[in-house]
Design a protein around this motif. Structure first.
Motif: not given
Length: 128
Positions: A63-79, A90-97
């Motif tokens: 449950n250690e965070i390896l990557f984190q990025e915040m998508i701003s309110k104004k940005e409607l598309k992100y890649a 091993g197993a990893y988890e991508l979370e979009f919240k």
């Protein structure tokens, strides 16, 4: 060449998303997609239908965070393209919240061992 071959042999599989909140994924103000390329990278895309902040996280099995990025309110598309070659198997988890809920996708990284071909060299010597 061996590094390229080992990168191509590495596989990461994405499972179906598990939605934590709300129970209906259509109620979220964003949609996500993620797929693994042949170069062992994960391409992530987020498309929002409403201006709301979304956080993208990649966690390991501890449950250690390896990557984190915040998508701003104004940005409607992100890649983004996440490079998985430096991660251990091993197993990893991508979370979009967001404030409305979260979508989680499981990622499994497994490196197949590179098999060295067995070679036998036979030489015919001229008969004397």
């Amino acid at each position: 060449m061996l590094n390229l071959l080992s990168n191509l042999i590495c596989t990461a599989l994405l499972s179906a998303p598990v939605v934590s909140e709300p129970a209906n994924p259509k109620a979220l103000p964003f949609e996500v997609s993620a797929y693994v390329t042949s170069e062992n990278k994960i391409r992530v895309a987020v498309e929002k239908s409403a201006p709301e902040s979304v956080v993208v996280l990649l966690r390991n099995s501890k449950n250690e965070i390896l990557f984190q990025e915040m998508i701003s309110k104004k940005e409607l598309k992100y890649a983004a393209k996440l490079d998985m070659k430096n991660l251990t198997d091993g197993a990893y988890e991508l979370e979009f919240k967001s404030a409305q809920g979260a979508i989680r996708k499981q990622v499994n990284v497994a490196t197949k061992p590179v098999a060295e071909p067995a070679r036998v060299i036979l030489m015919n010597t001229p008969a004397e």
